[in-house]
Design a protein around this motif. Structure first.
Motif, short mmCIF file in Angstrom:
data_model
loop_
_atom_site.label_atom_id
_atom_site.label_comp_id
_atom_site.label_asym_id
_atom_site.label_seq_id
_atom_site.Cartn_x
_atom_site.Cartn_y
_atom_site.Cartn_z
N VAL A 1 -2.21 -3.78 -4.93
CA VAL A 1 -1.12 -4.50 -5.60
C VAL A 1 -1.62 -5.07 -6.92
CG1 VAL A 1 0.40 -6.52 -5.45
CG2 VAL A 1 0.19 -4.96 -3.50
N TYR A 2 -2.80 -5.70 -6.91
CA TYR A 2 -3.38 -6.23 -8.15
C TYR A 2 -3.54 -5.11 -9.19
CZ TYR A 2 -4.61 -11.02 -6.80
OH TYR A 2 -4.58 -12.34 -6.46
N ALA A 3 -4.04 -3.97 -8.76
CA ALA A 3 -4.25 -2.85 -9.69
C ALA A 3 -2.94 -2.37 -10.27
CB ALA A 3 -4.97 -1.71 -8.98
N ALA A 4 -1.90 -2.31 -9.46
CA ALA A 4 -0.59 -1.85 -9.93
C ALA A 4 0.00 -2.83 -10.95
CB ALA A 4 0.36 -1.68 -8.75
N ILE A 5 -0.16 -4.13 -10.69
CA ILE A 5 0.35 -5.14 -11.63
C ILE A 5 -0.45 -5.09 -12.93
CG2 ILE A 5 0.64 -7.62 -12.03
CD1 ILE A 5 1.16 -7.92 -9.01
N ALA A 6 -1.75 -4.91 -12.83
CA ALA A 6 -2.63 -4.91 -14.01
C ALA A 6 -2.34 -3.75 -14.95
CB ALA A 6 -4.09 -4.90 -13.57
N LYS A 7 -1.77 -2.67 -14.43
CA LYS A 7 -1.45 -1.52 -15.27
C LYS A 7 -0.39 -1.85 -16.33
CE LYS A 7 -2.60 2.14 -12.02
NZ LYS A 7 -2.06 3.22 -11.18
#
Length: 125
Positions: free
Chosen positions: A60-66
């Motif tokens: 989830v963090y990775a998806a938001i950071a994109k």
């Protein structure tokens, strides 16, 4: 004679412990219809446990950071059995639905609860 009694007591305790463990596993079988319902829909059931929750949180963090317009550092993510809760602040009210949609698109997420608030500019205006 005392050693024999102690041995019998230890064996009896061991058998009771095994019986309790078998009984507890039997209770888990009652949740099997839920898993079969998930399988019937064509989806695989999400992994459970702390390790799976941590992995989902990282995804989830990775998806938001994109998304470069969102400051992911001001958002905290909690994941539990596929249910994700978002806490923290965002710069603009329009970012909240965007973030929720991003999180819903992460594989393994079953629900999203947003507790995000808009950060007021410094000075309170």
């Amino acid at each position: 004679m005392k050693a024999n009694s102690a041995h019998m007591l230890a064996v009896g305790g061991f058998l009771i412990a095994l019986s309790i463990g078998a009984w507890a596993q039997g209770g888990a079988a009652t949740s099997a219809p839920v898993a079969s319902t998930v399988e019937a829909s064509g989806a695989t059931p999400p992994a459970t446990g702390k390790k799976a929750d941590r992995a989902l949180r990282k995804q989830v963090y990775a998806a938001i950071a994109k998304n470069k317009e969102i400051k992911a550092g001001s958002i905290s993510v909690t994941a539990r059995n596929g249910a994700v809760t978002l806490n923290g602040t965002v710069a603009d009210n329009n970012q909240v639905p965007t973030i929720v949609e991003i999180v819903k698109g992460v594989p393994g997420v079953t629900s999203v609860t947003s507790k995000l608030v808009v950060q007021k500019p410094f000075g309170g205006q």
